[in-house]
Every structure is written in C-alpha cells, then in structure tokens.
Scaffold this motif. Sequence first.
Motif, short mmCIF file in Angstrom:
data_model
loop_
_atom_site.label_atom_id
_atom_site.label_comp_id
_atom_site.label_asym_id
_atom_site.label_seq_id
_atom_site.Cartn_x
_atom_site.Cartn_y
_atom_site.Cartn_z
N ASN A 95 38.39 -61.45 -50.83
CA ASN A 95 39.84 -61.30 -50.67
C ASN A 95 40.58 -62.27 -51.59
N ASP A 138 44.75 -63.77 -52.45
CA ASP A 138 46.18 -63.83 -52.17
C ASP A 138 46.95 -63.38 -53.41
N THR A 187 39.77 -56.89 -51.30
CA THR A 187 40.88 -57.01 -50.36
C THR A 187 42.01 -57.81 -50.99
N ASN A 243 45.55 -59.75 -50.13
CA ASN A 243 46.49 -60.30 -49.16
C ASN A 243 47.83 -60.45 -49.89
N HIS A 277 50.12 -61.20 -46.25
CA HIS A 277 49.86 -62.65 -46.30
C HIS A 277 51.16 -63.34 -45.89
N HIS A 285 45.20 -55.41 -42.67
CA HIS A 285 44.95 -56.71 -42.07
C HIS A 285 46.13 -57.67 -42.21
N LYS A 338 46.66 -62.00 -42.84
CA LYS A 338 46.05 -63.31 -43.12
C LYS A 338 47.16 -64.33 -43.34
N HIS A 340 49.34 -67.71 -44.29
CA HIS A 340 49.37 -68.52 -45.51
C HIS A 340 49.74 -69.97 -45.22
N CYS A 381 37.41 -65.92 -49.81
CA CYS A 381 38.68 -65.97 -50.53
C CYS A 381 38.50 -66.62 -51.90
#
Length: 253
Positions: A8, A10, A32, A34, A64, A109, A111, A113, A220
């Motif tokens: 994943n 960001d 993935t 975010n 995110h 999803h 996630k 930050h 990540c």
Amino acid sequence: MAHHIDINCDMGESFGKYTKGRDAEVMPYVTTANIAGGYHAGDPHVMRRTVALADDHDVDVGVHPGLPDKLGFGRRTMDASPEEVRDYVVYQLGALRAFADQLGVPFQHVKPHGAMYTMLSESEEHARAVIEGILEVDEDLIYLATDMNIYEVAQEYPIRTAFEGYVDLDYRSDRSVVIPKEKTARDPELVADRFISIATEGVVETPSGEQLDIPAESICVHGDTPNVVEILEAIHDRLDDTDIELTSVADIV
C-alpha cells in the motif's frame, strides 16, 4: 507455499498548485492506494484524478483520512474529542467514496494518517469511536491498522482488519515507528531486504539489531519518500527470486 502480501502507498497528497509525491510513477508498482481525503492533503480535483489513476492500474482504493491541518500536513497534535475525530474520518470517507462511486471504482478501506494515527494508538476511546464510525457507514470496509494497539482494539469489532508493516521507516523496540520531520531518501536495497523479511518471515530488524515480530498482511511504502520509485523497483526486482505474490489485501484478510 507462496507468501501473499499487499503493497500500500499513501497517495493523492498534492493540492492546488502544490505537488507532493510521484503518484503516476508509483501506481504501477503497488496494489493498494490510500488516497488523502482533503484534510491533511489533497483537494477534490486531486482526489478524482487519483481514484481514476488507481483504476487505470487495477489498484485498490481507500481513504487516508487525517486531521484538518494542511499547514502541518496532518502531523501536528490537535485537541479533538473521540466524536470529532470520528466525524473527521466519516467526512473524508464520504468525500472520497463519492468520487469512487462516480467513476465506478470499488471502495475498499480506511487507513488513518499521521497525528490521527498516533492519537488512535494512544487513546482506546478515540480508536473505538473511529472504528464504530466506519462500521456505521459500511460494514464491509477494511481497516488498515497502523500498529498493534489499534489492531488489538479492532479485533473486538466485526470489521476486517489488516495489520500493516513498514519498510522505509525504522522501528523502535516497542514496535512503534520513527516518524521523521522530513522524509529523506532511503537505501533501496535495505528497504527491499526489510520487505522480503516481513513478507516471508514476519520479522524486521531495528537499527540496533533487535528482531521484531511484524505479522503484516500489507506493507506500506510511503509516496513522499524522495526515491520511492527506486525503492519500489528494488522490491519488485527481488520478487522474481522469491515465492512472494502481491495480492489484494481484500483477498488476504
């Protein structure tokens, strides 16, 4: 037997005339995305474009969410109640999900930050408020848990939860990660070593040489690391010599 892992990243953290990250170059290497929800970074146009970019590369999409602090990139501490933080998450989730719906892209999803993640890790009350808020929106969403404290709280709820590992940040002995004030380039080969170690053995070595258990389903790689593309290239180069298969986190948890 193959080891299955998700990568994943960001993304969508540019806004206005400011560009942050190398999203177009990074997207082909991850599974993935975010995507910033507009509070710590991102804006409506960047959000739409990033969702479309992820769709072009068959990359899963989630939000995110951060604290409402663009000046501090969502990394400064705020005095916010559990209810306020829950509302911040639900607001950003709804905004990004609207773009995903508009473009016909599945929304997967959540996630947290920066300072929001730290707040949830340190306050069980805040963590519970956010998880409950997510469930009230959609019980099928996946929660990417950024540390063991949040992961253990999430286990008490009927929410699919993936534990996340880090390879471009250093771990402390308590399995918390060191967040630098400014991101600097990392050694791609060292990061790739950590990726292989977590994906195949569930362990990572701290700078002091201590071995930590990191039972991650998703790893990540930060999009704002200056040499993120080189890091991802090094990771992918290693995959050919392993039994690691990159897999959607939805197929793992």
